[in-house]
Design a protein around this motif. Structure first.
Motif, PDB file in Angstrom:
ATOM      1  N   ASN A  75       0.841  -1.195   0.000  1.00  0.00           N
ATOM      2  CA  ASN A  75       0.000   0.000   0.000  1.00  0.00           C
ATOM      3  C   ASN A  75       0.876   1.244   0.000  1.00  0.00           C
ATOM      4  N   THR A  76       0.905   1.935  -1.130  1.00  0.00           N
ATOM      5  CA  THR A  76       1.784   3.103  -1.255  1.00  0.00           C
ATOM      6  C   THR A  76       1.073   4.397  -0.879  1.00  0.00           C
ATOM      7  N   GLU A  77      -0.266   4.338  -0.759  1.00  0.00           N
ATOM      8  CA  GLU A  77      -0.993   5.534  -0.363  1.00  0.00           C
ATOM      9  C   GLU A  77      -0.886   5.717   1.149  1.00  0.00           C
TER      10      GLU A  77
ATOM     11  N   HIS B 227       3.943  14.261   2.039  1.00  0.00           N
ATOM     12  CA  HIS B 227       4.371  15.553   1.487  1.00  0.00           C
ATOM     13  C   HIS B 227       4.510  15.474  -0.034  1.00  0.00           C
ATOM     14  N   ALA B 228       5.049  14.350  -0.517  1.00  0.00           N
ATOM     15  CA  ALA B 228       5.215  14.173  -1.965  1.00  0.00           C
ATOM     16  C   ALA B 228       3.850  14.144  -2.658  1.00  0.00           C
ATOM     17  N   ARG B 229       2.874  13.456  -2.016  1.00  0.00           N
ATOM     18  CA  ARG B 229       1.528  13.382  -2.598  1.00  0.00           C
ATOM     19  C   ARG B 229       0.866  14.757  -2.614  1.00  0.00           C
TER      20      ARG B 229
ATOM     21  N   LYS C  39       2.371  17.646  -2.644  1.00  0.00           N
ATOM     22  CA  LYS C  39       3.064  18.475  -3.636  1.00  0.00           C
ATOM     23  C   LYS C  39       2.567  18.156  -5.044  1.00  0.00           C
ATOM     24  N   ALA C  40       2.417  16.848  -5.332  1.00  0.00           N
ATOM     25  CA  ALA C  40       1.929  16.434  -6.657  1.00  0.00           C
ATOM     26  C   ALA C  40       0.509  16.940  -6.888  1.00  0.00           C
ATOM     27  N   LYS C  41      -0.320  16.895  -5.837  1.00  0.00           N
ATOM     28  CA  LYS C  41      -1.701  17.369  -5.949  1.00  0.00           C
ATOM     29  C   LYS C  41      -1.737  18.866  -6.214  1.00  0.00           C
ATOM     30  N   ARG C  42      -0.874  19.621  -5.497  1.00  0.00           N
ATOM     31  CA  ARG C  42      -0.826  21.077  -5.724  1.00  0.00           C
ATOM     32  C   ARG C  42      -0.408  21.393  -7.151  1.00  0.00           C
ATOM     33  N   GLU C  43       0.615  20.683  -7.638  1.00  0.00           N
ATOM     34  CA  GLU C  43       1.093  20.914  -9.010  1.00  0.00           C
ATOM     35  C   GLU C  43       0.008  20.579 -10.023  1.00  0.00           C
ATOM     36  N   LEU C  44      -0.737  19.495  -9.739  1.00  0.00           N
ATOM     37  CA  LEU C  44      -1.819  19.094 -10.647  1.00  0.00           C
ATOM     38  C   LEU C  44      -2.931  20.138 -10.640  1.00  0.00           C
ATOM     39  N   ASP C  45      -3.274  20.640  -9.453  1.00  0.00           N
ATOM     40  CA  ASP C  45      -4.317  21.668  -9.341  1.00  0.00           C
ATOM     41  C   ASP C  45      -3.903  22.944 -10.060  1.00  0.00           C
ATOM     42  N   GLU C  46      -2.634  23.335  -9.889  1.00  0.00           N
ATOM     43  CA  GLU C  46      -2.132  24.550 -10.548  1.00  0.00           C
ATOM     44  C   GLU C  46      -2.142  24.387 -12.066  1.00  0.00           C
ATOM     45  N   ALA C  47      -1.732  23.199 -12.522  1.00  0.00           N
ATOM     46  CA  ALA C  47      -1.729  22.936 -13.968  1.00  0.00           C
ATOM     47  C   ALA C  47      -3.155  22.972 -14.516  1.00  0.00           C
ATOM     48  N   GLY C  48      -4.098  22.394 -13.741  1.00  0.00           N
ATOM     49  CA  GLY C  48      -5.493  22.391 -14.175  1.00  0.00           C
ATOM     50  C   GLY C  48      -6.068  23.793 -14.230  1.00  0.00           C
TER      51      GLY C  48
END
Length: 212
Positions: free
Chosen positions: A11-13, A96-98, A100-109
């Motif tokens: 389980n990586t989540e 923290h990595a997750r 960060k990835a979510k923030r980057e995805l939201d910003e890109a969207g």
């Protein structure tokens, strides 16, 4: 000691609640270690104090079973503590990595959405190059650099020249006009009421045509 990761192999989540549970287990281990240290302190031997007398016989003044149990438990719990600290560190890193990835995805969207909106907006026919403070235009929210795509009944499709805007203003004194502009790639709508004020004209701004 079984921890969250051991109970859920592969389980990586990692959720914040799982991290909190790990921290709670760490605190519980620390409390147990302290309790066993208190036992040794009560016996007056500590972790490494001798359990035999000068002649090599077990000391009669000590509860040897209790001391040996406490020392063994402390050793095991310290290993558990080291393992769960490593697990907490890895869990926080994943969390923290997750995030960060979510923030980057939201910003890109959001950026993509803004670009799509900008593409779908009609081309401007005029631009605001001056706004006087405390004027009707200023109070309505018009800013220098705003690109006009709608001014009352005038829009991109029917605009011919600035006289179109002037005519709308003259016939709308004291009546709110719907004005739409493009500002930083976003459509901004406002209500502008042409009226007499302390300055010249009915608006207090200067609008120039845009080359199309």
């Amino acid at each position: 000691m079984k921890t969250t990761a051991e109970n859920s192999p592969g389980n990586t989540e990692m959720t914040s609640d799982e991290v909190k549970n790990l921290i709670k287990k760490k605190d519980e281990i620390e409390e147990q270690i302290k309790a066993y240290y208190d036992v040794l302190e009560d016996q007056g031997v500590g972790v490494e104090g001798p359990l035999v007398d000068a002649e090599g016989f077990p000391r009669a003044d000590l509860n040897l079973y209790q001391i040996r149990t406490a020392r063994h438990s402390i050793s095991c719990l310290q290993n558990d503590h080291k393992a769960i600290m490593t697990e907490i560190e890895e869990a926080l890193h994943k969390l923290h990595a997750r995030d960060k990835a979510k923030r980057e995805l939201d910003e890109a969207g959001a950026q993509e959405e803004a670009m799509e909106q900008e593409v779908n907006l009609p081309p401007p026919f005029a631009r605001v190059d001056a706004v006087t403070e405390n004027s009707p235009a200023c109070r309505a929210g018009l800013r220098v650099g705003d690109k006009v795509i709608e001014f009352g009944s005038v829009n991109t499709k029917n605009f011919q020249n600035l006289q179109n805007i002037a005519s709308v203003v003259q016939h709308s004194e004291g009546k709110p006009l719907r004005v739409a502009v493009v500002r930083e790639g976003q459509k901004v709508q406002m209500s502008l009421t042409p009226q007499k004020w302390s300055g010249r004209g009915l608006l207090g701004c200067n609008i120039v045509p845009v080359q199309r």
